[in-house]
Design an enzyme around this catalytic site. Structure first.
Site, mmCIF file in Angstrom:
data_model
loop_
_atom_site.group_PDB
_atom_site.id
_atom_site.type_symbol
_atom_site.label_atom_id
_atom_site.label_comp_id
_atom_site.label_asym_id
_atom_site.label_seq_id
_atom_site.Cartn_x
_atom_site.Cartn_y
_atom_site.Cartn_z
ATOM 1 N N LYS A 98 0.833 -1.208 0.000
ATOM 2 C CA LYS A 98 0.000 0.000 0.000
ATOM 3 C C LYS A 98 0.865 1.254 0.000
ATOM 4 O O LYS A 98 0.620 2.203 -0.762
ATOM 5 C CB LYS A 98 -0.915 0.010 1.238
ATOM 6 C CG LYS A 98 -2.087 -0.956 1.154
ATOM 7 C CD LYS A 98 -2.835 -1.013 2.482
ATOM 8 C CE LYS A 98 -3.998 -1.983 2.396
ATOM 9 N NZ LYS A 98 -4.646 -2.227 3.694
ATOM 10 N N GLN A 105 -5.212 -1.234 9.711
ATOM 11 C CA GLN A 105 -5.109 -2.583 9.146
ATOM 12 C C GLN A 105 -5.688 -3.630 10.101
ATOM 13 O O GLN A 105 -5.339 -3.667 11.274
ATOM 14 C CB GLN A 105 -3.637 -2.907 8.847
ATOM 15 C CG GLN A 105 -3.404 -4.235 8.176
ATOM 16 C CD GLN A 105 -3.970 -4.287 6.765
ATOM 17 O OE1 GLN A 105 -3.856 -3.345 5.996
ATOM 18 N NE2 GLN A 105 -4.597 -5.391 6.429
ATOM 19 N N ASP A 123 -11.486 2.850 3.872
ATOM 20 C CA ASP A 123 -11.852 1.434 3.808
ATOM 21 C C ASP A 123 -13.365 1.268 3.623
ATOM 22 O O ASP A 123 -13.828 0.183 3.278
ATOM 23 C CB ASP A 123 -11.421 0.712 5.091
ATOM 24 C CG ASP A 123 -10.227 -0.208 4.876
ATOM 25 O OD1 ASP A 123 -9.972 -0.578 3.715
ATOM 26 O OD2 ASP A 123 -9.565 -0.564 5.863
#
Length: 293
Positions: free
Chosen positions: A58, A102, A125
């Site tokens: 990422k 995460q 997200d």
């Protein structure tokens, strides 16, 4: 199988994601010319090896797209209050347009509480209940990256999805439910199927579009697929080989699907690359909205 044998075309998620990232890079350069540099903050708690690889990818792709990357790596012993304080600081930081914590988080931390603490405008997200609710009622929202990637792949190979029968196997908040909402937005007729569905194979055989997102290796068999259907395989499962090594397989029995599906995503190289590309897309979208551009 006879007359039902079709030519199965692979959907190259890697190539489509590369095109998407190139377009994002051009848009980011345009924003930079206006004095705005989109910034993505990624928070990793603990030493999960898969998460570490994912976070590294990422960060690399964020920088490649011309965005600012802010990495926060915390030990597994981090207290929930400490993580919530970091999220609050990132919410208040004008250089940060997107925040991603995460998952999974260590067991002592309540992931629901942490995700709820992220500013919905920075929730790249798409997991915040406010974004989930806005998606459900058809309002502007940040959408979870994996289902967004699935829809982009479908539109690339099929064009308009209007009127198609879509079956989503899996009902998670991360993939199944938002994928169904996005398919509804594209005017599909949508069924959500799952482990308790009666005649799951029969439901799948009705689908013009079949999205498999259950996390069970090769659960969807070839004879569950309607000839010519487009199959999006979200599963990434590591299974043992006879030599003791492992290989990645999806939720669909890929070899069996050959000659039946019209289009199918491979694993790896299908949906996976689109997930990070869509994260960058969401960060760009969030930066524009926050700057009212």
């Amino acid at each position: 199988m006879g007359a039902d044998v079709v030519e199965t075309r692979l959907i190259d998620g890697k190539a489509i994601a590369a095109e998407l990232r190139a377009g994002i890079g051009r848009d980011v350069a345009g924003l930079a010319a206006q004095g705005l540099k989109p910034g993505l903050a990624v928070v990793l708690v603990g030493e999960d090896p898969a998460s570490q690889v994912y976070v590294r990818n990422k960060a690399a792709q964020t920088l490649e797209a011309g965005m600012a990357s802010f990495e926060h790596k915390l030990p597994a012993t981090t207290a929930e209050a400490e993580l919530l304080a970091l999220v609050a600081a990132l919410n208040a930081d004008p250089a940060v347009h997107g925040i991603l914590v995460q998952l999974p988080l260590p067991g002592a931390i309540d992931a629901t509480k942490v995700l709820a603490a992220i500013d919905p405008a920075k929730d790249v997200d798409g997991f915040h209940v406010m974004n989930a609710g806005r998606l459900a009622v058809g309002l502007e929202a940040l959408v979870p990256c994996t289902p967004l990637g699935c829809i982009l792949l479908l539109k690339r190979v099929l064009g308009s999805l209007a009127g198609m029968k879509a079956v989503v196997v899996g009902r998670s908040n991360i993939v199944g439910k938002p994928a169904a909402q996005l398919l509804l937005r594209e005017d599909c007729t949508v069924t959500i199927a799952h482990s308790r569905t009666r005649d799951l194979a029969g439901e799948c055989r009705m689908a013009d579009i079949l999205i498999a997102a259950v996390g069970r290796p090769e659960m969807v068999r070839g004879d569950w697929i309607k000839p010519g259907a487009t199959v999006i395989d979200v599963g990434i499962n590591r299974v043992a080989k006879p030599d003791g090594k492992t290989r990645l397989v999806g939720d669909v029995a890929f070899a069996e699907a050959q000659g039946i599906a019209g289009h199918i995503t491979p694993v790896p190289g299908g949906v996976g690359p689109m997930t990070i590309a869509c994260l960058l897309q969401n960060t760009l979208t969030a930066a524009r909205r926050q700057a009212r551009l």
